[in-house]
Design a protein around this motif. Sequence first.
Motif, PDB file in Angstrom:
ATOM      1  N   VAL A   1       0.839  -1.198   0.000  1.00 20.97           N
ATOM      2  CA  VAL A   1       0.000   0.000   0.000  1.00 20.97           C
ATOM      3  C   VAL A   1       0.877   1.252   0.000  1.00 20.97           C
ATOM      4  CG1 VAL A   1      -1.641   1.350   1.354  1.00 20.97           C
ATOM      5  CG2 VAL A   1      -2.003  -1.103   1.038  1.00 20.97           C
ATOM      6  N   ALA A   2       1.929   1.254   0.809  1.00 19.30           N
ATOM      7  CA  ALA A   2       2.825   2.418   0.851  1.00 19.30           C
ATOM      8  C   ALA A   2       3.479   2.645  -0.504  1.00 19.30           C
ATOM      9  CB  ALA A   2       3.885   2.226   1.934  1.00 19.30           C
ATOM     10  N   ALA A   3       3.938   1.565  -1.138  1.00 18.96           N
ATOM     11  CA  ALA A   3       4.572   1.695  -2.449  1.00 18.96           C
ATOM     12  C   ALA A   3       3.578   2.196  -3.493  1.00 18.96           C
ATOM     13  CB  ALA A   3       5.162   0.351  -2.881  1.00 18.96           C
ATOM     14  N   GLY A   4       2.367   1.640  -3.470  1.00 17.45           N
ATOM     15  CA  GLY A   4       1.365   2.052  -4.444  1.00 17.45           C
ATOM     16  C   GLY A   4       0.937   3.492  -4.265  1.00 17.45           C
ATOM     17  N   VAL A   5       0.648   3.878  -3.036  1.00 14.20           N
ATOM     18  CA  VAL A   5       0.234   5.256  -2.776  1.00 14.20           C
ATOM     19  C   VAL A   5       1.374   6.218  -3.084  1.00 14.20           C
ATOM     20  CG1 VAL A   5      -0.446   6.875  -0.961  1.00 14.20           C
ATOM     21  CG2 VAL A   5      -1.515   4.617  -1.092  1.00 14.20           C
ATOM     22  N   GLY A   6       2.603   5.846  -2.713  1.00  8.14           N
ATOM     23  CA  GLY A   6       3.743   6.698  -3.001  1.00  8.14           C
ATOM     24  C   GLY A   6       3.936   6.923  -4.485  1.00  8.14           C
ATOM     25  N   ALA A   7       3.790   5.839  -5.281  1.00  7.29           N
ATOM     26  CA  ALA A   7       3.940   5.968  -6.730  1.00  7.29           C
ATOM     27  C   ALA A   7       2.872   6.883  -7.320  1.00  7.29           C
ATOM     28  CB  ALA A   7       3.880   4.587  -7.380  1.00  7.29           C
ATOM     29  N   LEU A   8       1.637   6.749  -6.863  1.00  8.78           N
ATOM     30  CA  LEU A   8       0.550   7.554  -7.414  1.00  8.78           C
ATOM     31  C   LEU A   8       0.651   9.017  -6.962  1.00  8.78           C
ATOM     32  CD1 LEU A   8      -2.435   5.055  -7.142  1.00  8.78           C
ATOM     33  CD2 LEU A   8      -1.025   5.587  -9.140  1.00  8.78           C
ATOM     34  N   LEU A   9       1.122   9.255  -5.744  1.00  8.20           N
ATOM     35  CA  LEU A   9       1.330  10.636  -5.301  1.00  8.20           C
ATOM     36  C   LEU A   9       2.452  11.300  -6.088  1.00  8.20           C
ATOM     37  CD1 LEU A   9       0.961  10.344  -1.409  1.00  8.20           C
ATOM     38  CD2 LEU A   9      -0.648  11.402  -3.037  1.00  8.20           C
ATOM     39  N   LEU A  10       3.518  10.559  -6.326  1.00  3.56           N
ATOM     40  CA  LEU A  10       4.606  11.102  -7.147  1.00  3.56           C
ATOM     41  C   LEU A  10       4.119  11.375  -8.564  1.00  3.56           C
ATOM     42  CD1 LEU A  10       7.553  11.887  -7.485  1.00  3.56           C
ATOM     43  CD2 LEU A  10       8.079   9.467  -7.949  1.00  3.56           C
ATOM     44  N   LEU A  11       3.292  10.490  -9.087  1.00  2.00           N
ATOM     45  CA  LEU A  11       2.704  10.719 -10.408  1.00  2.00           C
ATOM     46  C   LEU A  11       1.885  11.998 -10.424  1.00  2.00           C
ATOM     47  CD1 LEU A  11       1.834   9.865 -13.288  1.00  2.00           C
ATOM     48  CD2 LEU A  11       0.015   8.504 -12.213  1.00  2.00           C
ATOM     49  N   ALA A  12       1.062  12.188  -9.399  1.00  2.00           N
ATOM     50  CA  ALA A  12       0.236  13.396  -9.338  1.00  2.00           C
ATOM     51  C   ALA A  12       1.099  14.653  -9.345  1.00  2.00           C
ATOM     52  CB  ALA A  12      -0.643  13.362  -8.092  1.00  2.00           C
ATOM     53  N   LEU A  13       2.233  14.598  -8.656  1.00  2.00           N
ATOM     54  CA  LEU A  13       3.132  15.753  -8.619  1.00  2.00           C
ATOM     55  C   LEU A  13       3.807  15.979  -9.972  1.00  2.00           C
ATOM     56  CD1 LEU A  13       4.727  17.953  -7.086  1.00  2.00           C
ATOM     57  CD2 LEU A  13       6.375  16.159  -6.469  1.00  2.00           C
TER      58      LEU A  13
ATOM     59  N   ARG B   1       3.117  14.741 -12.970  1.00  2.00           N
ATOM     60  CA  ARG B   1       2.186  14.962 -14.070  1.00  2.00           C
ATOM     61  C   ARG B   1       1.380  16.250 -13.864  1.00  2.00           C
ATOM     62  NH1 ARG B   1       1.646  14.358 -19.371  1.00  2.00           N
ATOM     63  NH2 ARG B   1      -0.389  13.553 -20.060  1.00  2.00           N
ATOM     64  N   GLY B   2       1.012  16.491 -12.616  1.00  2.00           N
ATOM     65  CA  GLY B   2       0.191  17.664 -12.350  1.00  2.00           C
ATOM     66  C   GLY B   2       0.849  18.953 -12.795  1.00  2.00           C
ATOM     67  N   PHE B   3       2.162  19.032 -12.605  1.00  2.00           N
ATOM     68  CA  PHE B   3       2.894  20.248 -12.990  1.00  2.00           C
ATOM     69  C   PHE B   3       3.715  20.040 -14.263  1.00  2.00           C
ATOM     70  CE2 PHE B   3       2.101  20.688  -8.443  1.00  2.00           C
ATOM     71  CZ  PHE B   3       1.597  21.977  -8.375  1.00  2.00           C
ATOM     72  N   ASN B   4       3.482  18.909 -14.959  1.00  2.00           N
ATOM     73  CA  ASN B   4       4.228  18.606 -16.197  1.00  2.00           C
ATOM     74  C   ASN B   4       5.733  18.789 -15.988  1.00  2.00           C
ATOM     75  OD1 ASN B   4       2.060  17.881 -17.947  1.00  2.00           O
ATOM     76  ND2 ASN B   4       1.545  20.051 -18.178  1.00  2.00           N
TER      77      ASN B   4
ATOM     78  N   THR C   1     -10.368  16.277 -20.451  1.00  2.00           N
ATOM     79  CA  THR C   1      -9.266  16.757 -19.616  1.00  2.00           C
ATOM     80  C   THR C   1      -8.652  15.599 -18.844  1.00  2.00           C
ATOM     81  OG1 THR C   1     -10.243  18.965 -19.407  1.00  2.00           O
ATOM     82  CG2 THR C   1      -8.627  18.328 -17.748  1.00  2.00           C
ATOM     83  N   VAL C   2      -9.501  14.732 -18.293  1.00  2.00           N
ATOM     84  CA  VAL C   2      -9.000  13.526 -17.626  1.00  2.00           C
ATOM     85  C   VAL C   2      -8.240  12.654 -18.619  1.00  2.00           C
ATOM     86  CG1 VAL C   2      -9.678  11.390 -16.459  1.00  2.00           C
ATOM     87  CG2 VAL C   2     -10.787  13.549 -15.858  1.00  2.00           C
ATOM     88  N   MET C   3      -8.762  12.513 -19.816  1.00  2.00           N
ATOM     89  CA  MET C   3      -8.079  11.732 -20.847  1.00  2.00           C
ATOM     90  C   MET C   3      -6.688  12.292 -21.121  1.00  2.00           C
ATOM     91  SD  MET C   3     -11.381  11.199 -23.384  1.00  2.00           S
ATOM     92  CE  MET C   3     -10.415  10.729 -24.826  1.00  2.00           C
ATOM     93  N   SER C   4      -6.574  13.600 -21.193  1.00  2.00           N
ATOM     94  CA  SER C   4      -5.279  14.227 -21.434  1.00  2.00           C
ATOM     95  C   SER C   4      -4.316  13.946 -20.280  1.00  2.00           C
ATOM     96  CB  SER C   4      -5.455  15.734 -21.619  1.00  2.00           C
ATOM     97  OG  SER C   4      -4.213  16.378 -21.802  1.00  2.00           O
ATOM     98  N   PHE C   5      -4.841  13.985 -19.060  1.00  2.00           N
ATOM     99  CA  PHE C   5      -3.988  13.796 -17.882  1.00  2.00           C
ATOM    100  C   PHE C   5      -3.417  12.380 -17.817  1.00  2.00           C
ATOM    101  CE2 PHE C   5      -2.922  13.091 -13.455  1.00  2.00           C
ATOM    102  CZ  PHE C   5      -2.331  14.292 -13.090  1.00  2.00           C
TER     103      PHE C   5
END
Length: 404
Positions: A250-262, A264-267, A284-288
């Motif tokens: 769970v820690a690895a999965g959540v960490g990976a997705l949070l890093l992705l959000a950072l 990707r969120g700011f390109n 917009t979701v499709m683009s993200f």
Amino acid sequence: MDQTNSYNAAAWTGPMASPAAQAGVQPARSRIAVIDVLRGLVMLIMLFDHVRETLYLHMQVSDPMDVAATDPALFFTRLAAHFCAPVFVFLTGLSAWLYAHPASGPRPATGFLVKRGLLLVFLELVFVNFAWAGAFPPSTLYLQVIWVIGLAMIVLGLVHKLPTALLGAVGLAIIFGHNALAWMSFAPGTIAYDVWTILLHRGYLVADGAVKLKVTYPLLPWIGVILAGYAAGPVYAATMAPDRRRRILVAAGVGALLLLALLRGFNIYGEALPWTVQDSAVRTVMSFVNYTKYPPSLDFLLMTLGTGALVLAALEPRDNWFTRACATFGGAPMFYYLLHLYVLLALQHVLVALFGANHGVRYGVDHIWPIWIVALALMPVLYVPCRAFARYKRTSKRAWVRYF
């Protein structure tokens, strides 16, 4: 695609380890059987995309997919399939660690992994390419996912005796760093071009002649994924407490997705195609979430492997008809893979014979929803022979059986 926690080598099947080939007998919630459950699940998801390529090929999708032009239903059908290859390759590495570390103590896996890898390369060149082309020899030999899994297994077989922590560090360095190498290119016709095409850039190794040769799955990122999977093996050691294993996942999965959000969120980094606000929330979701698959970008791998870790954690305590069915498919991965390709090839010929070709020489449907219906209908059709093969594999003493 039977195994108890002792992890018998003879049950290691298909392009990846098969730690639960007795899926129909052993509870699907065992620490090792859950690997087959997830493997089977992504293989069933893969079926939707391959039915699409059989009956909806006239509606091509690009890489990355064209957000403005692609219908959302087609986009998300294709997106679901993005999870298959990364999870598949990661579980290959994880299962290789289990093979090399049985309860009786560590053992070398070089010969086993190298021979398995060479077999997969052969199957890709001959049986898989024929299934997609429907002719032999095909005009173009495509070096795709089975080829790249085979080469990645060969690499792992040659290096797996190195310290596990070192292999994990190298794997992560490749996963995180290969995007920084994307700018490099070499002139066609040179050795450097051929090597770089195999490692990181899609392209033709042989562009002219009766039979062309094209790399569609560049190797380097997948080496990173298989090494990361191998380094994750100790999480599934018999000495690891289930609760702790799930917390790590769970820690690895959540960490990976949070890093992705950072990222990707700011390109910031990890994907060549920046996301942008579109004319609707859906687009917009499709683009993200529109990431490069060939080769898999860092963002692509963070999304797929991060989600995969969370699903592994969620599946382990589950034992029901669905998880047992998934484990049956996951216990015979190569058998399932070849079987479903030839079933789809036969299906295309039957439809042309019954209804005629309506898209060139092929038969195709005009909407995406029939793809989902056909894929769901094929699952029980494929389940029966996969279950029968798993039972045969448990009783057969023939060496070739364990390779499927």
